[in-house]
Design a protein around this motif. Sequence first.
Motif, short mmCIF file in Angstrom:
data_model
loop_
_atom_site.label_atom_id
_atom_site.label_comp_id
_atom_site.label_asym_id
_atom_site.label_seq_id
_atom_site.Cartn_x
_atom_site.Cartn_y
_atom_site.Cartn_z
N VAL A 138 0.85 -1.19 0.00
CA VAL A 138 0.00 0.00 0.00
C VAL A 138 0.89 1.24 0.00
CG1 VAL A 138 -1.97 -1.18 1.05
CG2 VAL A 138 -0.27 -0.06 2.52
N LYS A 139 0.26 2.41 -0.09
CA LYS A 139 1.06 3.63 -0.27
C LYS A 139 2.02 3.89 0.90
CE LYS A 139 -2.46 6.56 1.75
NZ LYS A 139 -3.07 7.88 1.75
N THR A 140 1.69 3.35 2.07
CA THR A 140 2.54 3.62 3.23
C THR A 140 3.51 2.48 3.54
OG1 THR A 140 0.76 2.76 4.61
CG2 THR A 140 0.92 5.17 4.40
N LEU A 142 -8.34 11.77 -2.32
CA LEU A 142 -7.74 12.45 -1.17
C LEU A 142 -8.13 11.76 0.13
CD1 LEU A 142 -8.42 16.10 -2.34
CD2 LEU A 142 -6.19 14.96 -2.19
N GLY A 143 -7.48 12.16 1.19
CA GLY A 143 -7.83 11.61 2.50
C GLY A 143 -7.11 10.30 2.77
N VAL A 144 -7.46 9.67 3.88
CA VAL A 144 -6.75 8.46 4.30
C VAL A 144 -7.26 7.22 3.58
CG1 VAL A 144 -5.61 7.70 6.40
CG2 VAL A 144 -7.38 9.43 6.56
N ALA A 145 -8.58 7.16 3.34
CA ALA A 145 -9.18 5.95 2.79
C ALA A 145 -9.00 5.88 1.28
CB ALA A 145 -10.65 5.89 3.16
N HIS A 197 2.25 4.13 8.61
CA HIS A 197 1.88 2.85 8.00
C HIS A 197 0.97 2.07 8.95
CE1 HIS A 197 1.88 -0.74 5.68
NE2 HIS A 197 2.46 -1.43 6.63
N LEU A 198 1.33 2.04 10.22
CA LEU A 198 0.52 1.29 11.19
C LEU A 198 -0.88 1.91 11.32
CD1 LEU A 198 3.23 0.55 13.92
CD2 LEU A 198 2.36 -0.99 12.14
N LYS A 199 -0.92 3.22 11.29
CA LYS A 199 -2.19 3.94 11.36
C LYS A 199 -3.07 3.60 10.13
CE LYS A 199 -3.14 8.80 12.34
NZ LYS A 199 -2.46 10.09 12.50
N ASN A 200 -2.42 3.63 9.00
CA ASN A 200 -3.08 3.34 7.73
C ASN A 200 -3.57 1.88 7.70
OD1 ASN A 200 -3.64 4.57 5.25
ND2 ASN A 200 -1.99 3.46 4.25
N ALA A 201 -2.74 1.00 8.22
CA ALA A 201 -3.09 -0.43 8.26
C ALA A 201 -4.35 -0.62 9.09
CB ALA A 201 -1.93 -1.23 8.85
N ARG A 202 -4.36 0.00 10.26
CA ARG A 202 -5.52 -0.14 11.15
C ARG A 202 -6.76 0.49 10.54
NH1 ARG A 202 -1.70 1.13 15.24
NH2 ARG A 202 -2.28 3.31 15.10
N SER A 203 -6.60 1.66 9.90
CA SER A 203 -7.80 2.39 9.49
C SER A 203 -8.45 1.79 8.24
CB SER A 203 -7.53 3.88 9.34
OG SER A 203 -6.81 4.13 8.18
N TRP A 204 -7.69 1.25 7.30
CA TRP A 204 -8.34 0.64 6.13
C TRP A 204 -7.53 -0.41 5.39
CZ3 TRP A 204 -5.81 1.08 1.50
CH2 TRP A 204 -4.82 2.07 1.43
N ALA A 205 -6.21 -0.31 5.50
CA ALA A 205 -5.40 -1.14 4.60
C ALA A 205 -5.42 -2.62 4.97
CB ALA A 205 -3.97 -0.60 4.55
N ALA A 246 2.93 -6.46 9.87
CA ALA A 246 4.02 -7.41 9.63
C ALA A 246 4.96 -6.94 8.51
CB ALA A 246 3.45 -8.78 9.29
N GLN A 247 4.57 -5.89 7.80
CA GLN A 247 5.45 -5.37 6.74
C GLN A 247 6.60 -4.53 7.31
OE1 GLN A 247 2.77 -3.29 4.09
NE2 GLN A 247 2.48 -5.12 2.83
#
Length: 315
Positions: free
Chosen positions: A84-86, A127-130, A283-291, A301-302
């Motif tokens: 993913v992007k992060t 735009l945005g996180v999602a 990345h961890l934030k992004n993983a939790r929120s949608w990724a 784990a990445q």
Amino acid sequence: MKVAFVGKGGSGKTTLSSLFTRHLAARGLPVVAIDADINQHMGVALGLDEDRAAKVPAMGERLPEIKDWLRGDNPRVSSTSAMVKTTPPGAGSRLLRVGGDDPVHALGQDVGGATLLATGPFNDDDLGVACYHSKTGAVELYLNHLVDGPGEYVVVDMTAGADTFASGLFTRFDLMFLVAEPTRKGVGVYRQYTEYARDYDVAIAVVGNKVQGDADLAYLREHVGDDLLTWLGQSAAVRAVEQGREGVALEDANTAALDTMLAAVDARAKDWEKFRRQAVEFHLKNARSWANRATGEDLAAQVDPDFRFPVAYAG
Ligand SMILES: Nc1ncnc2c1ncn2[C@@H]1O[C@H](COP(=O)(O)OP(=O)(O)OP(=O)(O)O)[C@@H](O)[C@H]1O
Ligand SMILES: [Mg+2]
């Protein structure tokens, strides 16, 4: 050195990021310019004609290829679609060098000695996180994998508004230039932007634009105080270029402002540990929120806890 231009719509982000890019290229400095705005105007501002500007390949449309190349044989990234992007670099990932010989820079177009990359046009949904398929995700991946040193520059023309701060993208920069006109609207975003930046320890400097006379300057000083780094005036040269005239030299005072901006960038010390830490944090934030949901994997784990950027440069 990674530099962003942010600010209100119409404040002059594209104009100043392009002038700054030209300023660096004219001095023979290696510079990659990235058009990361919804509407893509940087190519033309750098001097390409509309046709050539429209033909600069969109990074946002090459995301699978970009991801595939960057992940290399990093065993923590199970597939291209799990990147993913992060997704931060780890052992086995490929890293980028400014203007390097790689498939990402191969998308670039040479403009007067600078390399122009473009996200391609996008819309609010990007735009945005999602934003699994976000166009600016290509820029985030690029910056996250780029090992740049002093004397090498990446200049990003960002989209207007606070969306810049919706992802971790804004923490990828060594310095952000907030372009502000001496108007209520122009300085209106100042507090919001500087607060975001300070919360994440991101350096931000205000560059006044279209400043006409002492009253304008006093107005800027009153509202942004010591954060005002420098300013450009209302420029006849900029207007002449807009009118299609060529070979008009930028006014000395405006050139001096670009010099001040360059000196401010060069004065920034690289903090690769902060850069790495914030990449992981977002990345961890992004993983939790949608990724995690989007990929069906636990993307925490990445993160490669032993990864460090191979910084062969001083500073
Ligand atoms: N210093 C200047 N002198 C004269 N004209 C200027 C100056 N800076 C910007 N302009 C003009 O102001 C207009 C808006 O500038 P520009 O497109 O760079 O803003 P922007 O912040 O990138 O806008 P957007 O948010 O739409 O992307 C353009 O017509 C540009 O030529
Ligand atoms: Mg613009």
